[in-house]
Design an enzyme around this catalytic site. Structure first.
Site, PDB file in Angstrom:
ATOM      1  CB  SER A  48      -4.496   4.613   7.126  1.00 27.25           C
ATOM      2  OG  SER A  48      -5.105   3.443   6.607  1.00 27.25           O
ATOM      3  NE  ARG A  68     -12.217  -3.804   1.510  1.00 29.27           N
ATOM      4  CZ  ARG A  68     -11.413  -2.743   1.508  1.00 29.27           C
ATOM      5  NH1 ARG A  68     -10.974  -2.247   2.655  1.00 29.27           N
ATOM      6  NH2 ARG A  68     -11.047  -2.162   0.383  1.00 29.27           N
ATOM      7  CG  HIS A  87      -6.552   6.011   2.599  1.00 27.39           C
ATOM      8  ND1 HIS A  87      -7.039   4.778   2.259  1.00 27.39           N
ATOM      9  CD2 HIS A  87      -5.796   5.811   3.735  1.00 27.39           C
ATOM     10  CE1 HIS A  87      -6.608   3.870   3.130  1.00 27.39           C
ATOM     11  NE2 HIS A  87      -5.860   4.474   4.038  1.00 27.39           N
ATOM     12  CG  HIS A 105      -8.542  -1.282  -4.321  1.00 29.18           C
ATOM     13  ND1 HIS A 105      -7.324  -1.898  -4.131  1.00 29.18           N
ATOM     14  CD2 HIS A 105      -8.978  -0.926  -3.082  1.00 29.18           C
ATOM     15  CE1 HIS A 105      -7.043  -1.914  -2.840  1.00 29.18           C
ATOM     16  NE2 HIS A 105      -8.029  -1.332  -2.177  1.00 29.18           N
ATOM     17  CG  ASP A 160     -14.451   3.818   0.256  1.00 28.84           C
ATOM     18  OD1 ASP A 160     -14.575   3.571   1.466  1.00 28.84           O
ATOM     19  OD2 ASP A 160     -13.355   4.058  -0.276  1.00 28.84           O
TER      20      ASP A 160
END
Length: 473
Positions: free
Chosen positions: A277, A362, A307, A353, A408
């Protein structure tokens, strides 16, 4: 730029930067802001000439310095490991994770102002940090929050463009369509059509970017309420900040959910420039497409299963585990289900990742939020158990460079706990967040006069011939 030595925490950060040479450059110009100057535009206008000279000096003195060798594996492997893009707002380290203008996520949580003392950082504060490299005061964040509310007006034709789509269309399709409709009011396009000096490209880009950042939560919440709440729209609350308002317009007014949204938007905002993105937004903008066109393109990249759509897949997969094994499954049952997933040719969503080689920070900060606010939630406890079970299995499999959880792996469970259970919508939340990082860098792209991106491509025949020549020489 210098550090204000009277600020003890930043002094400690400065000492750490001295010890780590790779970090020292990225936080070179970080400082605490005084509360007197509340105008972000004027702050940026002062910084740009210095950074333009800095870039000019790098090009003049070091333009021919090699940054590495390009291999066939890199060309065929999605350009992984290939350094080829300038991205000022954040830097991703394989071992320690993302740093926003040199600050780690825990440091941002400590330094950036919150809605309340000790609360999660306000996304407006991160926007200020990404654009200026400076940690803002609470007064500056409040002023920026008010400015974004003042800019948050969405014309009726945007809603009509979304309404022209079937209500069953994917939320990302509706969201991207709404962003494209916003483009009609692009200040950059108007200025370019009239004729504007290249040195001033950044100014209408700034206007478009802040307008876009201000308006995407309204468009996103409209999509949510249209699909899942019978079209009953909730308007913006002039007393709330960016993250709190987004939560409110979605229909969630609990203080904890608003805190989660502030954290969510902050940590999802930027992840350097090589992800799909971010790179898409930069690439499209390099053609002088305005921020709306560029960000809409970025959203279409974010919508891909490899993604941003992954956060949707994680919650659905976790719920499939519960459906088959029950909430009180044993560790062995969980291992069996993980192997079943892998042996069927699928991946375990939320793990691995493209750059990171350790647990995503995160993920860690979301886990800390869950431990504080929902330690007994069954799905959170399952996520914790997966943290123990999945990495050893992926390591045993031997095909994964990073077996650890990413961002995620956790976000869907937190959203689900507070009532936002519609997994198909999760990527829209990601998209709203990513507007802050992509637009911040886009402003700097124009301020620094970065050129049209045009890498060289080759055919398989070219590669074969080149390799034959290399082997014979």
């Amino acid at each position: 730029m210098v550090f204000f030595r009277s600020v003890s925490l930043l002094s400690r950060l400065r000492s750490r930067a001295v010890q780590q040479s790779n970090l020292s450059n990225s936080v070179r110009w970080l400082q605490m802001q005084s509360s007197s100057d509340l105008d972000l535009h004027s702050q940026l206008k002062e910084l740009i000439p210095e950074q333009q000279e800095r870039l000019k000096k790098i090009k003049t003195e070091h333009g021919k310095v090699q940054l590495g060798n390009i291999t066939v594996d890199m060309v065929l492997g999605g350009m992984r490991g290939m350094t080829g893009l300038l991205w000022e707002t954040s830097l991703l380290d394989p071992d320690e994770g993302i740093r926003f203008r040199g600050l780690s996520i825990p440091e941002c949580q400590k330094l950036l102002p919150g809605a309340k003392p000790g609360g999660e950082p306000l996304p407006e504060g991160l926007l200020w940090l990404l654009l200026t490299g400076k940690v803002p005061s609470k007064e500056q964040v409040d002023a920026l929050s008010k400015e974004l509310r003042d800019r948050a007006t969405v014309p009726d034709y945007v809603y009509k463009a979304i309404d022209a789509l079937p209500v069953t269309a994917h939320p990302m399709t509706q969201f991207a369509s709404g962003v494209m409709a916003l483009q009609v009011q692009s200040e950059f396009q108007k200025a370019y059509d009239k004729g504007i000096p290249k040195a001033k490209y950044w100014e209408p880009t700034y206007e478009d970017s802040l307008n876009l950042i201000a308006r995407v939560p309204i468009v996103a919440s409209y999509v949510y309420r249209r699909i899942y709440k019978d079209g009953k729209i909730i308007t913006l609350d002039d007393s709330l900040d960016y993250g709190g308002n987004f939560s409110h317009m979605l229909g969630f007014d609990s203080p904890q959910m608003q805190e989660l949204m502030r954290l969510y938007v902050t940590i999802h905002s930027d992840h350097e420039g090589g992800n799909v993105s971010a790179h898409t937004g930069h690439l499209v903008a390099s053609a002088l497409s305005d921020p709306y066109l560029s960000f809409a393109a970025a959203l279409n990249g974010l919508a891909g299963p490899l993604h941003g759509l992954a956060n949707q897949e994680v919650l659905l997969w976790i719920k499939s585990v519960v459906d088959e094994c029950g909430e009180n499954m044993t560790t062995e049952q969980l291992k069996d289900y993980v192997w079943k997933t892998l042996n069927s040719g699928k991946v375990v969503p939320g793990f691995g990742h493209g750059v990171l080689r350790k647990t995503d920070p995160r993920y860690t900060c979301q886990r800390e939020f869950a431990l504080k606010h929902l330690p007994n939630d069954p799905l959170f406890q399952l996520v914790s158990k997966l943290y123990e079970v999945v990495p050893p299995i992926l390591t045993e499999l031997g095909k994964v460079k990073n077996p650890w959880p990413n961002v995620d792996a956790h976000s869907g469970v937190l959203l689900n706990y507070y009532g936002l259970t519609e997994a198909r919508y999760f990527t829209v939340l990601f998209g709203v967040s990513r507007s802050i990082g992509i637009c911040s860098q886009l402003i700097w792209d124009r301020a620094l006069g970065l050129p049209l991106e045009r890498p060289k491509s080759v055919t398989m025949e070219w590669l074969e011939n080149h390799c034959k020549k290399a082997a014979s020489s």
